[in-house]
Structure formats: C-alpha cells, structure tokens
Design a protein around this motif. Structure first.
Motif, PDB file in Angstrom:
ATOM      1  N   THR A 156       0.822  -1.207   0.000  1.00 46.23           N
ATOM      2  CA  THR A 156       0.000   0.000   0.000  1.00 46.23           C
ATOM      3  C   THR A 156       0.858   1.260   0.000  1.00 46.23           C
ATOM      4  OG1 THR A 156      -0.222  -0.108   2.417  1.00 46.23           O
ATOM      5  CG2 THR A 156      -1.999  -1.075   1.104  1.00 46.23           C
ATOM      6  N   GLU A 157       2.004   1.221   0.634  1.00 48.99           N
ATOM      7  CA  GLU A 157       2.904   2.375   0.589  1.00 48.99           C
ATOM      8  C   GLU A 157       3.423   2.607  -0.826  1.00 48.99           C
ATOM      9  OE1 GLU A 157       3.435   4.613   2.995  1.00 48.99           O
ATOM     10  OE2 GLU A 157       1.862   3.461   3.996  1.00 48.99           O
ATOM     11  N   ARG A 158       3.728   1.536  -1.528  1.00 46.42           N
ATOM     12  CA  ARG A 158       4.182   1.666  -2.917  1.00 46.42           C
ATOM     13  C   ARG A 158       3.059   2.144  -3.822  1.00 46.42           C
ATOM     14  NH1 ARG A 158       5.644  -4.045  -3.364  1.00 46.42           N
ATOM     15  NH2 ARG A 158       5.678  -3.663  -5.607  1.00 46.42           N
ATOM     16  N   ILE A 159       1.836   1.742  -3.519  1.00 49.81           N
ATOM     17  CA  ILE A 159       0.694   2.220  -4.294  1.00 49.81           C
ATOM     18  C   ILE A 159       0.555   3.729  -4.136  1.00 49.81           C
ATOM     19  CG2 ILE A 159      -1.841   2.213  -4.354  1.00 49.81           C
ATOM     20  CD1 ILE A 159      -1.631  -0.841  -3.776  1.00 49.81           C
ATOM     21  N   ARG A 160       0.644   4.219  -2.918  1.00 48.53           N
ATOM     22  CA  ARG A 160       0.572   5.666  -2.688  1.00 48.53           C
ATOM     23  C   ARG A 160       1.709   6.385  -3.411  1.00 48.53           C
ATOM     24  NH1 ARG A 160      -0.541   4.067   2.929  1.00 48.53           N
ATOM     25  NH2 ARG A 160      -2.726   4.505   3.446  1.00 48.53           N
ATOM     26  N   ALA A 161       2.918   5.834  -3.312  1.00 54.02           N
ATOM     27  CA  ALA A 161       4.072   6.466  -3.949  1.00 54.02           C
ATOM     28  C   ALA A 161       3.931   6.507  -5.462  1.00 54.02           C
ATOM     29  CB  ALA A 161       5.350   5.730  -3.559  1.00 54.02           C
ATOM     30  N   GLY A 162       3.197   5.540  -6.035  1.00 54.95           N
ATOM     31  CA  GLY A 162       2.999   5.490  -7.477  1.00 54.95           C
ATOM     32  C   GLY A 162       1.834   6.324  -7.968  1.00 54.95           C
ATOM     33  N   GLY A 163       1.161   7.038  -7.065  1.00 60.32           N
ATOM     34  CA  GLY A 163       0.047   7.894  -7.459  1.00 60.32           C
ATOM     35  C   GLY A 163      -1.318   7.293  -7.247  1.00 60.32           C
ATOM     36  N   GLY A 164      -1.388   6.073  -6.671  1.00 59.42           N
ATOM     37  CA  GLY A 164      -2.674   5.451  -6.367  1.00 59.42           C
ATOM     38  C   GLY A 164      -3.184   5.863  -5.000  1.00 59.42           C
ATOM     39  N   GLN A 165      -4.313   5.301  -4.613  1.00 65.37           N
ATOM     40  CA  GLN A 165      -4.931   5.596  -3.325  1.00 65.37           C
ATOM     41  C   GLN A 165      -5.229   4.306  -2.590  1.00 65.37           C
ATOM     42  OE1 GLN A 165      -8.454   7.883  -4.152  1.00 65.37           O
ATOM     43  NE2 GLN A 165      -7.307   9.777  -4.464  1.00 65.37           N
ATOM     44  N   VAL A 166      -5.197   4.370  -1.279  1.00 64.55           N
ATOM     45  CA  VAL A 166      -5.604   3.241  -0.444  1.00 64.55           C
ATOM     46  C   VAL A 166      -7.028   3.511   0.017  1.00 64.55           C
ATOM     47  CG1 VAL A 166      -5.153   1.926   1.651  1.00 64.55           C
ATOM     48  CG2 VAL A 166      -3.244   2.765   0.254  1.00 64.55           C
ATOM     49  N   VAL A 167      -7.966   2.691  -0.433  1.00 64.03           N
ATOM     50  CA  VAL A 167      -9.384   2.865  -0.112  1.00 64.03           C
ATOM     51  C   VAL A 167      -9.688   2.292   1.268  1.00 64.03           C
ATOM     52  CG1 VAL A 167     -11.743   2.341  -0.853  1.00 64.03           C
ATOM     53  CG2 VAL A 167      -9.961   2.769  -2.569  1.00 64.03           C
ATOM     54  N   THR A 168      -9.218   1.086   1.519  1.00 60.56           N
ATOM     55  CA  THR A 168      -9.360   0.433   2.825  1.00 60.56           C
ATOM     56  C   THR A 168      -7.991  -0.080   3.239  1.00 60.56           C
ATOM     57  OG1 THR A 168     -11.601  -0.293   2.258  1.00 60.56           O
ATOM     58  CG2 THR A 168     -10.552  -1.370   4.127  1.00 60.56           C
ATOM     59  N   PRO A 169      -7.416   0.433   4.323  1.00 59.69           N
ATOM     60  CA  PRO A 169      -6.074   0.009   4.725  1.00 59.69           C
ATOM     61  C   PRO A 169      -6.032  -1.488   5.044  1.00 59.69           C
ATOM     62  CG  PRO A 169      -6.740   1.999   5.882  1.00 59.69           C
ATOM     63  CD  PRO A 169      -7.959   1.485   5.202  1.00 59.69           C
ATOM     64  N   PRO A 170      -4.850  -2.071   5.026  1.00 58.31           N
ATOM     65  CA  PRO A 170      -4.724  -3.497   5.361  1.00 58.31           C
ATOM     66  C   PRO A 170      -5.323  -3.812   6.725  1.00 58.31           C
ATOM     67  CG  PRO A 170      -2.677  -2.674   4.425  1.00 58.31           C
ATOM     68  CD  PRO A 170      -3.552  -1.474   4.652  1.00 58.31           C
ATOM     69  N   HIS A 171      -6.081  -4.904   6.777  1.00 61.15           N
ATOM     70  CA  HIS A 171      -6.712  -5.317   8.026  1.00 61.15           C
ATOM     71  C   HIS A 171      -6.781  -6.836   8.065  1.00 61.15           C
ATOM     72  CE1 HIS A 171      -9.865  -4.877   4.968  1.00 61.15           C
ATOM     73  NE2 HIS A 171     -10.480  -5.866   5.592  1.00 61.15           N
ATOM     74  N   PRO A 172      -6.602  -7.434   9.243  1.00 62.06           N
ATOM     75  CA  PRO A 172      -6.629  -8.893   9.336  1.00 62.06           C
ATOM     76  C   PRO A 172      -8.034  -9.442   9.158  1.00 62.06           C
ATOM     77  CG  PRO A 172      -6.417  -7.916  11.504  1.00 62.06           C
ATOM     78  CD  PRO A 172      -6.310  -6.788  10.527  1.00 62.06           C
ATOM     79  N   VAL A 173      -8.106 -10.609   8.525  1.00 61.37           N
ATOM     80  CA  VAL A 173      -9.365 -11.338   8.378  1.00 61.37           C
ATOM     81  C   VAL A 173      -9.203 -12.628   9.177  1.00 61.37           C
ATOM     82  CG1 VAL A 173     -11.030 -12.308   6.759  1.00 61.37           C
ATOM     83  CG2 VAL A 173      -9.627 -10.348   6.075  1.00 61.37           C
ATOM     84  N   GLY A 174      -9.361 -12.504  10.479  1.00 65.68           N
ATOM     85  CA  GLY A 174      -9.097 -13.638  11.354  1.00 65.68           C
ATOM     86  C   GLY A 174      -7.687 -14.149  11.111  1.00 65.68           C
ATOM     87  N   ASP A 175      -7.568 -15.488  11.020  1.00 66.42           N
ATOM     88  CA  ASP A 175      -6.272 -16.081  10.692  1.00 66.42           C
ATOM     89  C   ASP A 175      -6.176 -16.437   9.214  1.00 66.42           C
ATOM     90  OD1 ASP A 175      -8.031 -18.184  10.590  1.00 66.42           O
ATOM     91  OD2 ASP A 175      -6.832 -19.540  11.838  1.00 66.42           O
ATOM     92  N   LEU A 176      -7.156 -15.970   8.428  1.00 59.92           N
ATOM     93  CA  LEU A 176      -7.173 -16.309   7.006  1.00 59.92           C
ATOM     94  C   LEU A 176      -6.149 -15.519   6.214  1.00 59.92           C
ATOM     95  CD1 LEU A 176     -11.031 -16.481   6.381  1.00 59.92           C
ATOM     96  CD2 LEU A 176      -9.446 -18.351   6.879  1.00 59.92           C
ATOM     97  N   GLY A 177      -5.909 -14.259   6.602  1.00 64.57           N
ATOM     98  CA  GLY A 177      -4.977 -13.417   5.873  1.00 64.57           C
ATOM     99  C   GLY A 177      -5.263 -11.952   6.149  1.00 64.57           C
ATOM    100  N   THR A 178      -4.686 -11.110   5.328  1.00 67.88           N
ATOM    101  CA  THR A 178      -4.843  -9.663   5.449  1.00 67.88           C
ATOM    102  C   THR A 178      -5.350  -9.109   4.123  1.00 67.88           C
ATOM    103  OG1 THR A 178      -3.067  -9.508   7.071  1.00 67.88           O
ATOM    104  CG2 THR A 178      -3.642  -7.486   5.897  1.00 67.88           C
ATOM    105  N   ALA A 179      -6.377  -8.255   4.181  1.00 67.65           N
ATOM    106  CA  ALA A 179      -6.993  -7.703   2.981  1.00 67.65           C
ATOM    107  C   ALA A 179      -6.872  -6.193   2.965  1.00 67.65           C
ATOM    108  CB  ALA A 179      -8.471  -8.102   2.909  1.00 67.65           C
ATOM    109  N   ALA A 180      -6.935  -5.628   1.771  1.00 68.58           N
ATOM    110  CA  ALA A 180      -6.951  -4.177   1.592  1.00 68.58           C
ATOM    111  C   ALA A 180      -7.596  -3.882   0.253  1.00 68.58           C
ATOM    112  CB  ALA A 180      -5.546  -3.593   1.646  1.00 68.58           C
ATOM    113  N   LEU A 181      -8.080  -2.646   0.094  1.00 73.67           N
ATOM    114  CA  LEU A 181      -8.588  -2.172  -1.191  1.00 73.67           C
ATOM    115  C   LEU A 181      -7.813  -0.926  -1.582  1.00 73.67           C
ATOM    116  CD1 LEU A 181     -12.498  -2.428  -0.995  1.00 73.67           C
ATOM    117  CD2 LEU A 181     -10.964  -3.817  -2.389  1.00 73.67           C
TER     118      LEU A 181
END
Length: 258
Positions: free
Chosen positions: A102-127
């Motif tokens: 997500t930091e690289r996305i911001r640096a490249g001119g993109g936006q983080v819609v939903t910051p990384p967040h854990p989904v239980g023990d399944l993994g981590t999601a972001a938009l």
C-alpha cells in the motif's frame, strides 16, 4: 477489439505453481450483492458452484458464502451492508506484505481505499485504486492462499483492466508487479485495454473479472434465462472470445471461451 499489449502472456497451469505466489498475481474474486441467496441461485446454476456458509472469520470480513467447484474455493459472495455500495465483482492480487504494497501504491500515485486489516487467521486484505480510479483488492495469505481452482470452466481465468490511459497503467502496474507481469517465466492473468474499446467513453475505469466457459453462446443463453443481461455481445480478443454480462442484481463480469 480489446488490446492486451504488454500483459498478453497467459497460462493454464495449476494455481499452486510458484509463479502463482508472486506479488501481483490475481488470487481471489468476490461479488458485493444485496441478495446473496439470489446470487447463489444464479451462479450455482450458471457455473455449477456449490456454497459454504461463512465461518466467524469470514463473517467478520463481510463474506457471506464461499463458492466452490468440486469442493475447492473459487469465489465469494458478500452481502452489502450499505445499499449505496456498488454491486460489483472485485479482483484481489497476491502480496506477501500488504502494508508495504500500500505504501508503494501511494508512492505510485494510487490511493488506499481500505487500509490493510486482518481477516481472522485467514490473511490480510486491503482495497486500493490506481491513478485512474480503478479499484482492486490486495490479499496477503494466512491460512487461506486464495483460489483452490482456476483456469477451468466455471472458475476465474482473466482480469482485464479498462482504463483511459493504457501507457500510464503499464507504468503503474509494471512498477508494482514487475516480476508477475514481465518476469522471465511470467504468465499473467491480467491485461489492459482502453475503456472506449468495448464500453462507452464515460464508463469509469474498472477491472472486469472473466470466468472461463466451454461455449460462450450456451453461457449467454443461460445468463438470460437466469435473469441476467448481456451487456456486450461476444467479441474476439488476443486472449479468447469474450462477452460481458451482468447477473440479475447488476454485477458485471465476463465470459471467456478459449
């Protein structure tokens, strides 16, 4: 019709190959729907999917049911919590480190819609969104890697980015996902085309999820019979014959015959 330029290479190898774990490889899709039960009926008949009710971790992330083919996960249907949310299919890209990406996305001119967040023990999601506004997901695996099956009839086969500036898209995604797109043995499931190649010029930039079918015409007839709509009749691309459709709630996706 739709160009595919720099991201043209593709593969039908199994989802657990090493290249499938590279950052930037599509690893999951979900649909945001108002009526999940209607979605189960539509996609169950169209693709032969069966469904598993979400467990606690999936419910915490908003997931309602997991779609499976022959017992392997292929997608999720998510109940919208706000009617103002779009009814859409979304694609998620694999990453070993969602926070760093997500930091690289911001640096490249993109936006983080939903910051990384854990989904239980399944993994981590972001938009996130690219500089042109196309929204996509990120998935950092925990217990869930992503697709159990792909590149088979009834499963994910391709993600096409429709954008107004293909050169800018090449630069942005090539910078984020260079090895997955351009590495020596890269076989990306990800292309790009100008919005005006298929859609009206006023259509917002977006990702279009493609599902493989054995015969596009047969699948189009089934979509209509099940209450969906044909948005763009079938046309030829560099990666197969494609038609754009929507389910009975308006979530658009593509049918791909190779």
């Amino acid at each position: 019709m739709a160009e595919n330029g720099a991201f043209e290479k593709r593969s039908s190898r199994s989802p657990d190959r090493p290249s499938a774990r590279r950052e930037g490889v599509p690893c999951w899709v979900d649909a945001q729907l108002s009526d999940v039960e209607a979605g189960r009926r539509f996609y169950g008949e169209l693709f032969g999917w069966t469904f598993q009710d979400a467990r606690e971790a999936e419910r915490a992330a908003g997931e309602s049911v997991r779609a499976c083919l022959d017992g392997e996960p292929v997608a999720a249907l998510v109940r919208k919590t706000d009617g103002r949310m779009p009814t859409v299919w979304s694609v998620y890209f694999h990453t070993p480190d969602a926070a760093a990406l997500t930091e690289r996305i911001r640096a490249g001119g993109g936006q983080v819609v939903t910051p990384p967040h854990p989904v239980g023990d399944l993994g981590t999601a972001a938009l996130a969104a690219d500089p042109d506004g196309a929204v996509f997901g990120l998935w950092q695996p925990g217990r869930r890697a992503g697709f159990g099956r792909r590149h088979e009839p009834g499963t994910f086969a391709w993600a096409e980015l429709y954008t107004r500036d293909t050169e800018a898209a090449n630069a942005f995604y090539g910078g984020l996902f260079h090895d997955a797109l351009f590495g020596p043995d890269a076989s990306p499931d990800f292309g790009r085309a100008r919005v005006s190649d298929v859609f009206a010029a006023e259509m917002p930039p977006h990702f279009l999820v493609h599902f493989l079918v054995e015969d596009v015409d047969t699948a189009l007839a089934a979509v209509t019979r099940l209450g969906g709509r044909v948005r763009v009749p079938s046309f030829e691309t560099s990666y197969g014959r494609v038609a754009v459709v929507s389910d009975g709630q308006g979530a658009s996706f593509a049918l791909l015959q190779r």
